[in-house]
Write a protein that holds these residues in place. Structure first.
Motif, mmCIF file in Angstrom:
data_model
loop_
_atom_site.group_PDB
_atom_site.id
_atom_site.type_symbol
_atom_site.label_atom_id
_atom_site.label_comp_id
_atom_site.label_asym_id
_atom_site.label_seq_id
_atom_site.Cartn_x
_atom_site.Cartn_y
_atom_site.Cartn_z
ATOM 1 N N UNK A 1 0.829 -1.208 0.000
ATOM 2 C CA UNK A 1 0.000 0.000 0.000
ATOM 3 C C UNK A 1 0.864 1.259 0.000
ATOM 4 N N UNK A 2 0.329 2.334 -0.568
ATOM 5 C CA UNK A 2 1.091 3.576 -0.658
ATOM 6 C C UNK A 2 1.416 4.125 0.730
ATOM 7 N N UNK A 3 0.592 3.751 1.733
ATOM 8 C CA UNK A 3 0.841 4.214 3.106
ATOM 9 C C UNK A 3 2.194 3.724 3.616
ATOM 10 N N UNK A 4 2.619 2.523 3.186
ATOM 11 C CA UNK A 4 3.936 2.012 3.600
ATOM 12 C C UNK A 4 5.034 2.889 3.034
ATOM 13 N N UNK A 5 4.870 3.310 1.774
ATOM 14 C CA UNK A 5 5.855 4.204 1.163
ATOM 15 C C UNK A 5 5.957 5.524 1.898
ATOM 16 N N UNK A 6 4.824 6.055 2.337
ATOM 17 C CA UNK A 6 4.837 7.309 3.091
ATOM 18 C C UNK A 6 5.487 7.137 4.454
ATOM 19 N N UNK A 7 5.361 5.932 5.022
ATOM 20 C CA UNK A 7 5.885 5.701 6.373
ATOM 21 C C UNK A 7 7.385 5.462 6.388
ATOM 22 N N UNK A 8 7.946 4.995 5.273
ATOM 23 C CA UNK A 8 9.361 4.601 5.262
ATOM 24 C C UNK A 8 10.307 5.728 5.675
ATOM 25 N N UNK A 9 10.194 6.956 5.108
ATOM 26 C CA UNK A 9 11.126 8.015 5.536
ATOM 27 C C UNK A 9 11.048 8.310 7.031
ATOM 28 N N UNK A 10 9.838 8.221 7.589
ATOM 29 C CA UNK A 10 9.676 8.460 9.027
ATOM 30 C C UNK A 10 10.388 7.375 9.822
ATOM 31 N N UNK A 11 10.233 6.120 9.378
ATOM 32 C CA UNK A 11 10.907 5.003 10.054
ATOM 33 C C UNK A 11 12.418 5.129 9.932
ATOM 34 N N UNK A 12 12.887 5.594 8.761
ATOM 35 C CA UNK A 12 14.329 5.793 8.554
ATOM 36 C C UNK A 12 14.858 6.849 9.523
ATOM 37 N N UNK A 13 14.117 7.941 9.696
ATOM 38 C CA UNK A 13 14.529 8.992 10.634
ATOM 39 C C UNK A 13 14.537 8.449 12.063
ATOM 40 N N UNK A 14 13.505 7.690 12.431
ATOM 41 C CA UNK A 14 13.440 7.109 13.776
ATOM 42 C C UNK A 14 14.623 6.172 14.015
ATOM 43 N N UNK A 15 14.985 5.391 12.988
ATOM 44 C CA UNK A 15 16.148 4.501 13.108
ATOM 45 C C UNK A 15 17.417 5.309 13.357
ATOM 46 N N UNK A 16 17.559 6.423 12.634
ATOM 47 C CA UNK A 16 18.707 7.294 12.860
ATOM 48 C C UNK A 16 18.734 7.842 14.276
ATOM 49 N N UNK A 17 17.573 8.254 14.771
ATOM 50 C CA UNK A 17 17.502 8.801 16.128
ATOM 51 C C UNK A 17 17.791 7.728 17.179
ATOM 52 N N UNK A 18 17.399 6.486 16.899
ATOM 53 C CA UNK A 18 17.718 5.397 17.828
ATOM 54 C C UNK A 18 19.223 5.216 17.961
ATOM 55 N N UNK A 19 19.946 5.457 16.860
ATOM 56 C CA UNK A 19 21.404 5.281 16.902
ATOM 57 C C UNK A 19 22.080 6.304 17.797
ATOM 58 N N UNK A 20 21.525 7.505 17.890
ATOM 59 C CA UNK A 20 22.152 8.544 18.708
ATOM 60 C C UNK A 20 21.460 8.692 20.058
ATOM 61 N N UNK A 21 20.530 7.784 20.353
ATOM 62 C CA UNK A 21 19.814 7.835 21.623
ATOM 63 C C UNK A 21 20.682 7.271 22.744
ATOM 64 N N UNK A 22 20.159 7.306 23.946
ATOM 65 C CA UNK A 22 20.855 6.729 25.101
ATOM 66 C C UNK A 22 20.264 5.381 25.486
ATOM 67 N N UNK A 23 19.454 4.792 24.602
ATOM 68 C CA UNK A 23 18.870 3.477 24.855
ATOM 69 C C UNK A 23 19.979 2.430 24.901
ATOM 70 N N UNK A 24 19.899 1.541 25.855
ATOM 71 C CA UNK A 24 20.919 0.504 26.022
ATOM 72 C C UNK A 24 20.563 -0.733 25.193
ATOM 73 N N UNK A 25 21.469 -1.125 24.333
ATOM 74 C CA UNK A 25 21.307 -2.342 23.551
ATOM 75 C C UNK A 25 22.334 -3.367 24.022
ATOM 76 N N UNK A 26 21.900 -4.581 24.328
ATOM 77 C CA UNK A 26 22.847 -5.597 24.829
ATOM 78 C C UNK A 26 23.880 -5.973 23.775
ATOM 79 N N UNK A 27 25.091 -6.247 24.217
ATOM 80 C CA UNK A 27 26.135 -6.669 23.282
ATOM 81 C C UNK A 27 26.290 -8.189 23.244
#
Length: 230
Positions: free
Chosen positions: A147-173
């Motif tokens: 659906x076209x809605x997925x295409x509209x959502x992708x840039x937002x998800x990409x930005x959120x992924x970028x923000x997760x990388x610079x967040x202080x959320x702890x990811x296990x190693x």
């Protein structure tokens, strides 16, 4: 990446190269330690390779990925392409934001390497890049036009992924020490992975690959929240 391969095209060939880069990224440090060639120059080269392989390359993929879905869905719906030009600019901005966040993430990792132990602060850039790459592989192989809605959502998800990388959320190693693994977060994350695999079972191998990286991104958020509540 931009031209695509003769057989598969840019949404398949480029993600495969990014997954191969993930394997190389896992081997380089081990090989350097094995042969006693660890030095500061190698560490800097590793970061430069990471920012290209998991930052710039997935940023470009996200733009091609978005435009591919939007154009197919718009053609199916009979929407004139000129109505999508501003959205194209937004998808480019999202790709740039992701790449810059990846660069920031690597710089912070290098600075804090002697301080942060037992976990990753923020989503590791290889995981973020591979999540975008496997998402492109998954949707490019679906037997139906998303659906076209997925295409509209992708840039937002990409930005959120970028923000997760610079967040202080702890990811296990996953080295056995450091961040506590919360069982509730783990169960919810596994259910999330199973849901992705079930919904996209028609392209099972690609669904599994995407489920691995997207579940890790979700798990870090849930695990951090659950540990703070507990």
């Amino acid at each position: 990446m931009l031209m695509g391969g003769v057989k598969f095209g840019p949404l398949i060939d480029a993600p495969i190269c990014i997954l191969l880069a993930l394997i190389a990224d896992g081997l380089d440090g081990r090989l350097a330690r094995r042969f006693g060639t660890v030095n500061e120059r190698g560490k800097e080269m590793d970061s430069l390779c990471d920012v290209v392989s998991f930052g710039v390359a997935p940023g470009i993929i996200s733009v091609l990925f978005t435009l591919s879905i939007i154009s197919m869905a718009a053609m199916k719906a009979g929407t004139p392409p000129d109505r999508l030009k501003y959205f194209m600019y937004f998808s480019i901005v999202a790709g740039v934001i992701y790449a810059v966040c990846g660069m920031w993430r690597l710089a912070r990792f290098n600075v804090n390497a002697s301080i942060v132990h037992g976990h990753f602060m923020g989503l590791p850039i290889p995981a973020g890049g591979c999540m975008i790459a496997t998402a492109a592989m998954l949707i490019a192989n679906l037997p139906f036009i998303p659906p076209i809605a997925i295409g509209y959502a992708i840039p937002i998800i990409v930005i959120i992924t970028g923000l997760l990388m610079i967040s202080s959320i702890h990811y296990p190693d996953f080295k056995g020490t450091g961040e506590k693994i919360n069982i509730i977060a783990l169960i919810i994350s596994l259910l999330f992975a199973l849901a992705i695999i079930f919904l996209c079972r028609a392209v099972f191998p690609f669904a599994v690959l995407f489920a691995i990286f997207s579940t890790y991104a979700v798990f870090g958020i849930l695990n951090t929240i659950c540990n703070k509540i507990a």
